[in-house]
Write an enzyme that holds these catalytic residues in place. Structure first.
Site, short mmCIF file in Angstrom:
data_model
loop_
_atom_site.label_atom_id
_atom_site.label_comp_id
_atom_site.label_asym_id
_atom_site.label_seq_id
_atom_site.Cartn_x
_atom_site.Cartn_y
_atom_site.Cartn_z
N THR A 139 0.09 -3.31 -5.15
CA THR A 139 0.24 -4.76 -5.27
C THR A 139 1.64 -5.14 -5.72
O THR A 139 2.25 -6.08 -5.18
CB THR A 139 -0.81 -5.32 -6.25
N LYS A 170 -10.28 9.63 -7.68
CA LYS A 170 -9.80 8.30 -8.08
C LYS A 170 -10.93 7.54 -8.76
O LYS A 170 -12.02 7.38 -8.19
CB LYS A 170 -9.30 7.51 -6.86
N MET A 227 -12.09 -5.51 1.05
CA MET A 227 -11.91 -5.03 2.42
C MET A 227 -13.10 -4.20 2.89
O MET A 227 -13.53 -4.31 4.04
CB MET A 227 -10.62 -4.21 2.52
N GLY A 228 -13.61 -3.33 2.03
CA GLY A 228 -14.79 -2.55 2.40
C GLY A 228 -14.49 -1.34 3.27
O GLY A 228 -15.24 -1.05 4.21
N PHE A 229 -13.41 -0.62 2.94
CA PHE A 229 -13.06 0.59 3.69
C PHE A 229 -12.97 0.33 5.20
O PHE A 229 -13.46 1.10 6.02
CB PHE A 229 -14.08 1.71 3.44
N THR A 236 -8.09 4.49 2.38
CA THR A 236 -9.25 5.35 2.45
C THR A 236 -9.78 5.41 3.88
O THR A 236 -9.90 4.39 4.56
CB THR A 236 -10.36 4.86 1.51
N ASN A 283 -16.07 -2.16 -3.43
CA ASN A 283 -16.43 -2.90 -2.23
C ASN A 283 -17.36 -2.17 -1.27
O ASN A 283 -17.67 -2.66 -0.19
CB ASN A 283 -15.16 -3.32 -1.49
N THR A 284 -17.81 -0.97 -1.65
CA THR A 284 -18.82 -0.24 -0.89
C THR A 284 -20.03 -0.10 -1.79
O THR A 284 -19.95 0.53 -2.85
CB THR A 284 -18.30 1.15 -0.47
N ASN A 293 -9.30 -8.13 -3.39
CA ASN A 293 -9.70 -7.70 -2.05
C ASN A 293 -11.13 -7.18 -2.05
O ASN A 293 -11.61 -6.62 -3.03
CB ASN A 293 -8.73 -6.62 -1.54
N ASN A 352 -8.40 2.54 -9.99
CA ASN A 352 -8.63 1.66 -8.84
C ASN A 352 -8.60 0.21 -9.34
O ASN A 352 -8.19 -0.07 -10.46
CB ASN A 352 -9.98 2.02 -8.20
N ALA A 396 -3.04 4.52 -1.96
CA ALA A 396 -3.91 4.35 -0.79
C ALA A 396 -4.32 2.89 -0.67
O ALA A 396 -4.31 2.13 -1.63
CB ALA A 396 -5.14 5.23 -0.92
N GLY A 397 -4.71 2.51 0.55
CA GLY A 397 -5.19 1.16 0.80
C GLY A 397 -4.21 0.31 1.58
O GLY A 397 -4.62 -0.57 2.34
N LEU A 398 -2.92 0.57 1.40
CA LEU A 398 -1.93 -0.24 2.12
C LEU A 398 -1.86 0.18 3.59
O LEU A 398 -1.80 -0.66 4.48
CB LEU A 398 -0.56 -0.10 1.47
N SER A 435 -14.06 2.51 -5.40
CA SER A 435 -13.91 1.19 -4.78
C SER A 435 -15.12 0.33 -5.14
O SER A 435 -16.26 0.78 -5.03
CB SER A 435 -13.81 1.31 -3.26
N ASN A 442 -6.72 9.95 1.40
CA ASN A 442 -7.79 9.41 0.57
C ASN A 442 -9.06 9.28 1.42
O ASN A 442 -9.04 8.64 2.47
CB ASN A 442 -7.34 8.05 0.03
#
Length: 343
Positions: free
Chosen positions: A319, A217, A113-115, A86, A177-178, A111, A246, A62-64, A175, A139
């Site tokens: 990655t 995850k 990104m923050g969802f 996600t 980033n949240t 990254n 993750n 997930a994420g891409l 994640s 996800n």
């Protein structure tokens, strides 16, 4: 060779611009029937995990493709399964740019990104348009402005909406980033979330006439004791699978990079050993109660086989796929097949 040429051009662009361009190009080529130009033949290596029969054990993490805009294009590259997201209940822009940073000398990415995503309804529309009939993981996460104490509500909203379209559902509680999200991996917060998810899963299974597995995850940034506690909760609530891991908050291995101090999760080669260690600990603690999907630092076939040897049943790439391209998929499947022949 074709991918390496494309990558040299893409890497001249801002990372997020290159990411969006790649997805849109895959989507366009697939929509006009040109995906045969980059179709990759991957050897068959069937495996059954979570009650699902996978054509091969190498998937897209997930994420891409958060919004599912390039599912058909990704399907042409030989993945055994694809995970999108996600996704959150409501659309959200994510964190301010720049928020994606390459570290080519270490085949790594940071990254934050923050969802960023268009919301669960937009994802479902894209899935409807897709011709893909393979294994699709979805996800799910919470919106950034949903208080952590109400996070379960967001997960349940997403779960209800995606249930009928998903081969399995991944619950992202890891994640970095949240704000506050990773607290959901521990103690009462995790147990309350898992209990609610399992209750809803049973209801939805009856409603839709099919059982859709749930995977959780988790992050690599835990102590051995914390992994053991998480494993105990996953077993107690009969969760169907765990994805390890993750991105990491550690900067080990990239300390000298100009972007090392950028906030966010680190992925790629530097997280490989931590992810593999997490898999080994989980495999010991779970003792076969539920399968592990290994992800983190897979950049060649050896890395993929290493995750399987450590205790994973499936692997995912992200990655490493950005740096190596589609050849990583077939190389990983072959390495896993060789490992199984030797076992």
């Amino acid at each position: 060779m074709l991918y390496q040429a494309a990558r040299s051009l893409l890497f001249k662009l801002d990372p997020e611009t290159a990411h969006d361009l790649s997805l849109n190009s895959l989507n366009l080529m697939s929509s006009i029937g040109l995906n045969s130009l980059f179709r990759i033949k991957t050897m068959s290596l069937p495996v059954e995990v979570m009650g699902i029969k996978f054509p091969n054990p190498v998937g897209l993490a997930a994420g891409l493709d958060k919004n599912g805009i390039a599912i058909d294009g990704m399907a042409s590259l030989g993945f055994g399964f694809i995970e999108v997201g996600t996704v959150t209940p409501r659309p959200q822009p994510g964190n301010p740019q720049p928020r994606l940073f390459r570290i080519p000398e270490r085949q790594a990415i940071i990254n934050r990104m923050g969802f960023n995503n268009q919301g669960v309804d937009a994802l479902l529309k894209n899935i409807e348009k897709s011709r893909y009939n393979g294994i699709l993981g979805i996800n799910i996460g919470k919106n950034f402005d949903t208080p952590v104490e109400k996070a379960t509500d967001d997960y349940l909203i997403c779960m209800r909406k995606v249930y009928d379209k998903a081969s399995y559902i991944t619950v992202n509680v890891s994640s970095p980033n949240t704000p506050g999200l990773r607290t959901l991996q521990f103690g009462d917060s995790l147990n309350e979330l898992l209990a609610a998810l399992k209750t809803e899963q049973a209801r939805l299974a009856q409603l839709h006439g099919k059982y859709v597995p749930i995977a959780v995850k988790i992050a690599p940034d835990m102590s051995e004791e914390e992994f053991a506690l998480v494993a105990a909760s996953l077993k107690s609530y009969e969760i169907d699978g765990v994805i390890a891991t993750n991105t990491t908050l550690s900067r080990a291995g990239v300390e000298d990079s100009p972007v090392a101090q950028e906030a966010g999760g680190l992925s790629g080669v530097p997280v490989r050993n931590a992810a593999t260690k997490a898999i080994r600990i989980l495999a010991r603690e779970l003792d076969g109660a539920l399968p592990i999907i290994g992800v983190g630092g897979i950049t060649n076939g050896f890395d993929a086989a290493e995750k399987i040897e450590a205790g994973a049943s499936l692997v995912q790439v992200y990655t490493g796929f950005i740096y190596r391209g589609p050849e990583l998929i077939s190389e990983s499947v072959k390495a896993i097949a060789e490992l199984e022949r030797e076992a």
